[in-house]
Motif scaffolding. Structure first.
Motif, PDB file in Angstrom:
ATOM      1  N   VAL A  22       0.841  -0.997  -0.012  1.00 40.81           N
ATOM      2  CA  VAL A  22       0.000   0.064   0.005  1.00 40.81           C
ATOM      3  C   VAL A  22       0.848   1.468  -0.034  1.00 40.81           C
ATOM      4  CG1 VAL A  22      -1.887   1.269   1.263  1.00 40.81           C
ATOM      5  CG2 VAL A  22      -1.728  -1.217   1.149  1.00 40.81           C
ATOM      6  N   ASP A  23       1.892   1.392   0.990  1.00 34.29           N
ATOM      7  CA  ASP A  23       2.845   2.396   0.777  1.00 34.29           C
ATOM      8  C   ASP A  23       3.537   2.551  -0.467  1.00 34.29           C
ATOM      9  OD1 ASP A  23       2.120   2.787   3.350  1.00 34.29           O
ATOM     10  OD2 ASP A  23       3.592   1.884   4.464  1.00 34.29           O
ATOM     11  N   GLN A  24       3.992   1.264  -1.034  1.00 32.08           N
ATOM     12  CA  GLN A  24       4.676   1.551  -2.453  1.00 32.08           C
ATOM     13  C   GLN A  24       3.837   2.427  -3.481  1.00 32.08           C
ATOM     14  OE1 GLN A  24       5.953  -2.189  -3.697  1.00 32.08           O
ATOM     15  NE2 GLN A  24       7.301  -2.538  -1.820  1.00 32.08           N
ATOM     16  N   ASP A  25       2.406   1.678  -3.270  1.00 31.04           N
ATOM     17  CA  ASP A  25       1.366   2.361  -4.512  1.00 31.04           C
ATOM     18  C   ASP A  25       1.333   3.875  -4.125  1.00 31.04           C
ATOM     19  OD1 ASP A  25       1.267   0.028  -5.864  1.00 31.04           O
ATOM     20  OD2 ASP A  25      -0.595  -0.513  -4.573  1.00 31.04           O
ATOM     21  N   ARG A  26       1.090   4.226  -2.724  1.00 30.78           N
ATOM     22  CA  ARG A  26       0.996   5.652  -2.470  1.00 30.78           C
ATOM     23  C   ARG A  26       2.046   6.361  -2.857  1.00 30.78           C
ATOM     24  NH1 ARG A  26       2.981   8.546   1.503  1.00 30.78           N
ATOM     25  NH2 ARG A  26       3.944   6.764   2.139  1.00 30.78           N
ATOM     26  N   LEU A  27       3.415   5.924  -2.597  1.00 34.16           N
ATOM     27  CA  LEU A  27       4.660   6.511  -2.855  1.00 34.16           C
ATOM     28  C   LEU A  27       4.762   6.926  -4.269  1.00 34.16           C
ATOM     29  CD1 LEU A  27       7.112   8.053  -1.418  1.00 34.16           C
ATOM     30  CD2 LEU A  27       8.385   5.685  -1.660  1.00 34.16           C
ATOM     31  N   ARG A  28       4.199   5.641  -5.272  1.00 36.73           N
ATOM     32  CA  ARG A  28       4.519   5.710  -6.498  1.00 36.73           C
ATOM     33  C   ARG A  28       3.629   6.859  -7.249  1.00 36.73           C
ATOM     34  NH1 ARG A  28       6.102   1.509 -10.383  1.00 36.73           N
ATOM     35  NH2 ARG A  28       4.956   2.056 -12.562  1.00 36.73           N
ATOM     36  N   GLY A  29       2.570   6.855  -6.428  1.00 35.72           N
ATOM     37  CA  GLY A  29       1.639   7.940  -7.186  1.00 35.72           C
ATOM     38  C   GLY A  29       2.128   9.172  -6.465  1.00 35.72           C
ATOM     39  N   GLU A  30       2.519   9.490  -5.383  1.00 32.50           N
ATOM     40  CA  GLU A  30       3.079  10.781  -4.914  1.00 32.50           C
ATOM     41  C   GLU A  30       4.288  11.133  -5.676  1.00 32.50           C
ATOM     42  OE1 GLU A  30       4.995  12.248  -0.785  1.00 32.50           O
ATOM     43  OE2 GLU A  30       4.045  10.641  -0.653  1.00 32.50           O
ATOM     44  N   LEU A  31       5.286  10.370  -6.069  1.00 32.89           N
ATOM     45  CA  LEU A  31       6.256  10.882  -6.874  1.00 32.89           C
ATOM     46  C   LEU A  31       6.141  10.832  -8.253  1.00 32.89           C
ATOM     47  CD1 LEU A  31       9.191   9.033  -4.879  1.00 32.89           C
ATOM     48  CD2 LEU A  31       8.497  11.168  -4.464  1.00 32.89           C
ATOM     49  N   ARG A  32       4.823  10.541  -8.819  1.00 36.90           N
ATOM     50  CA  ARG A  32       4.455  10.427 -10.096  1.00 36.90           C
ATOM     51  C   ARG A  32       5.425   9.550 -11.216  1.00 36.90           C
ATOM     52  NH1 ARG A  32       2.971  17.153 -11.171  1.00 36.90           N
ATOM     53  NH2 ARG A  32       1.527  17.021  -9.457  1.00 36.90           N
ATOM     54  N   ILE A  33       5.878   8.560 -10.430  1.00 32.96           N
ATOM     55  CA  ILE A  33       6.736   7.649 -11.239  1.00 32.96           C
ATOM     56  C   ILE A  33       6.241   7.248 -12.572  1.00 32.96           C
ATOM     57  CG2 ILE A  33       7.953   5.250 -10.956  1.00 32.96           C
ATOM     58  CD1 ILE A  33       8.918   7.171  -8.925  1.00 32.96           C
ATOM     59  N   ASP A  34       5.113   6.866 -12.847  1.00 30.69           N
ATOM     60  CA  ASP A  34       4.573   6.507 -13.911  1.00 30.69           C
ATOM     61  C   ASP A  34       4.712   7.765 -14.907  1.00 30.69           C
ATOM     62  OD1 ASP A  34       3.854   4.153 -13.076  1.00 30.69           O
ATOM     63  OD2 ASP A  34       1.745   4.623 -12.688  1.00 30.69           O
ATOM     64  N   ARG A  35       4.483   8.901 -14.516  1.00 24.96           N
ATOM     65  CA  ARG A  35       4.822  10.149 -15.527  1.00 24.96           C
ATOM     66  C   ARG A  35       6.037  10.292 -15.758  1.00 24.96           C
ATOM     67  NH1 ARG A  35       2.509  16.201 -14.337  1.00 24.96           N
ATOM     68  NH2 ARG A  35       3.296  17.233 -16.239  1.00 24.96           N
ATOM     69  N   ILE A  36       6.835  10.254 -14.713  1.00 27.22           N
ATOM     70  CA  ILE A  36       8.329  10.351 -14.973  1.00 27.22           C
ATOM     71  C   ILE A  36       8.816   9.180 -16.213  1.00 27.22           C
ATOM     72  CG2 ILE A  36      10.866   9.860 -14.011  1.00 27.22           C
ATOM     73  CD1 ILE A  36       9.468  11.075 -11.334  1.00 27.22           C
ATOM     74  N   LEU A  37       8.483   7.974 -16.054  1.00 26.21           N
ATOM     75  CA  LEU A  37       8.920   7.178 -16.858  1.00 26.21           C
ATOM     76  C   LEU A  37       8.294   7.328 -18.316  1.00 26.21           C
ATOM     77  CD1 LEU A  37       8.085   3.694 -14.700  1.00 26.21           C
ATOM     78  CD2 LEU A  37      10.224   4.989 -15.275  1.00 26.21           C
ATOM     79  N   ASP A  38       7.066   7.996 -18.530  1.00 23.33           N
ATOM     80  CA  ASP A  38       6.676   8.426 -19.618  1.00 23.33           C
ATOM     81  C   ASP A  38       7.613   9.480 -20.314  1.00 23.33           C
ATOM     82  OD1 ASP A  38       4.758   6.424 -19.692  1.00 23.33           O
ATOM     83  OD2 ASP A  38       3.226   7.713 -18.774  1.00 23.33           O
ATOM     84  N   ASP A  39       8.073  10.415 -19.670  1.00 24.92           N
ATOM     85  CA  ASP A  39       8.781  11.570 -19.904  1.00 24.92           C
ATOM     86  C   ASP A  39      10.288  11.199 -20.210  1.00 24.92           C
ATOM     87  OD1 ASP A  39       6.659  13.013 -19.853  1.00 24.92           O
ATOM     88  OD2 ASP A  39       7.048  14.243 -17.770  1.00 24.92           O
TER      89      ASP A  39
END
Length: 466
Positions: free
Chosen positions: A263-280
């Motif tokens: 749960v904390d991993q998903d929260r931190l992934r969203g907080e740091l916008r990891i998916d957007r970073i990977l796209d950029d």
């Protein structure tokens, strides 16, 4: 019929005589003479004497005329010999000097009397003896022309170019030789001075080429700075974004490494916008590479333009060289410039791309200067290949070139620009560069207005041959 004749004798007495018929009687002596024959003989003698005297007078007059003509001819020949600047030596077959002119006397410091009967070989230095010793034999076959010798001068040897020919008498017999030499000491000095001046001129021309090139570079600074500023700006921005993304990715990876709750991993992934970073990340890297490549191309073009004239020719396509020239010059020109291209691709030539770029930049710059007063400047660039020649034409829509200036437009230092606006070297240097590439640079006025500059260069066929 009888005629009485009274004659005086030598002693003062007189004697009487008479003529009867054809008989003359004097002093009673019976001497008989044919009187008419005697008279005729005396008349003939007198006539002959008169004719002889007249002939003598005529011969004397003719002799005086011929003597005067001979004296005039002698004075004429003497004046010619005295005015000759070339050295004249007349010799017999043994080499003994028979006649010289004043030029030889002046050069050697010896009078004609001192030179007569002297062997002509003694007038030349030891280095020339081998040549002059063979003159007497050589002239029997052919004349000697332009033989370089050293004449013994007053203070130092004098170089002369000597010609030697045979001399014949009135019967056609070989009796001697005539030597005619031209002092070339001053000519050698002038040649050395000319050679030195030519070397200095070549050095000055090379310096002028570099000076003109630096002037061209100066005109390009604004355009090049603009070109470098754009890719550097987004490279700089992308690197800053990558730096921020790196911090976030580092933090996220560290948390995952510690194996925190899902749960904390998903929260931190969203907080740091990891998916957007990977796209950029991919666009950022692509943009950064594109900017770096643009900077590399600009720097490479500058290096190619500023390279010297040393090195071998290389094959290159004219179209990208022309594109860089127009692009860089137009960056420092009016923003409203319109350029129309009509070029086939490719147009391959052999040479120095940097030098050809310098020529094209100069032509484009001159076209922009000619249209400086136009609100909407327009440039037409055409090209093609005909008969093994690649040609490019740059046309402006300015006032054109004055007819009197067309024949001088490629002369060094000729310019129609105001003082301080041009050196008059750009077109002269461009003309020399094109000539060195085996081509031609020409100028003319377009029938519909404006000037047209045409560059012709030997083409290179696809197989590599010219």
């Amino acid at each position: 019929m009888t005629h009485f004749i009274d004659t005086d004798c030598k002693d003062g007495s007189s004697s009487a005589g008479y003529e009867h018929g054809n008989t003359l009687a004097i002093g009673g002596v019976s001497d008989v003479f044919p009187f008419d024959a005697q008279e005729t003989a005396w008349i003939d003698v007198i006539h002959k004497m008169d004719e002889t005297y007249a002939d003598l007078v005529r011969y004397q007059v003719e002799l005086e005329k011929k003597n005067g003509a001979l004296e005039d001819a002698q004075h004429f020949l003497a004046s010619i010999l005295a005015s000759m600047t070339d050295v004249l030596i007349v010799c017999d077959l043994t080499g003994a000097i028979q006649q010289v002119n004043r030029a030889l006397e002046d050069l050697t410091g010896l009078s004609a009397d001192q030179l007569l009967d002297r062997p002509f070989q003694s007038l030349f230095t030891e280095d020339s003896q081998i040549l002059v010793d063979g003159f007497a034999q050589c002239i029997r076959d052919k004349a000697i022309q332009d033989c370089a010798l050293q004449l013994r001068g007053r203070s130092e040897p004098i170089p002369v170019d000597l010609n030697c020919t045979s001399r014949y008498d009135h019967r056609g017999r070989l009796v001697g030789m005539v030597l005619l030499g031209r002092p070339v000491g001053e000519l050698h000095k002038a040649y050395r001075a000319l050679n030195q001046a030519h070397t200095e001129l070549k050095t000055a021309q090379q310096q002028l080429v570099q000076s003109e090139k630096m002037a061209s570079l100066g005109r390009l600074v604004a355009g090049v700075a603009h070109e470098l500023n754009n890719p550097i700006s987004f490279i700089y921005g992308n690197v800053h974004a990558l730096e921020r993304y790196t911090q976030r990715l580092t933090r996220y990876i560290a948390f995952c490494h510690e194996q925190g709750p899902r749960v904390d991993q998903d929260r931190l992934r969203g907080e740091l916008r990891i998916d957007r970073i990977l796209d950029d990340l991919s666009p950022l890297i692509t943009g950064t590479m594109e900017g770096a490549e643009r900077v590399r191309d600009i720097v490479q073009g500058l290096r190619q333009f500023s390279s010297g004239q040393q090195g071998e020719y290389a094959l290159f396509d004219v179209e990208p060289v022309l594109g860089r020239a127009v692009h860089w010059v137009s960056k420092g020109g009016p923003e409203a410039l319109e350029v129309d291209y009509d070029l086939p691709v490719p147009l391959r030539v052999s040479g120095h791309a940097g030098q050809i770029q310098q020529v094209l930049m100069n032509l484009v710059q001159n076209a922009l200067d000619a249209m400086a007063d136009l609100e909407h400047p327009h440039l037409e660039i055409r090209g093609g290949e005909e008969g093994g020649v690649v040609w490019l034409e740059v046309r402006d829509f300015g006032p054109g070139i004055a007819e009197d200036d067309l024949v001088r437009i490629f002369d060094p230092f000729f310019t129609t620009k105001p003082v301080g606006s041009g050196t008059g070297l750009g077109l002269a240097i461009s003309y020399g560069i094109v000539n060195e590439h085996g081509g031609r640079l020409k100028a003319r006025n377009h029938s519909q207005g404006g000037a047209v500059f045409r560059v012709e260069l030997p083409s290179v066929r696809p197989g590599g041959g010219g």
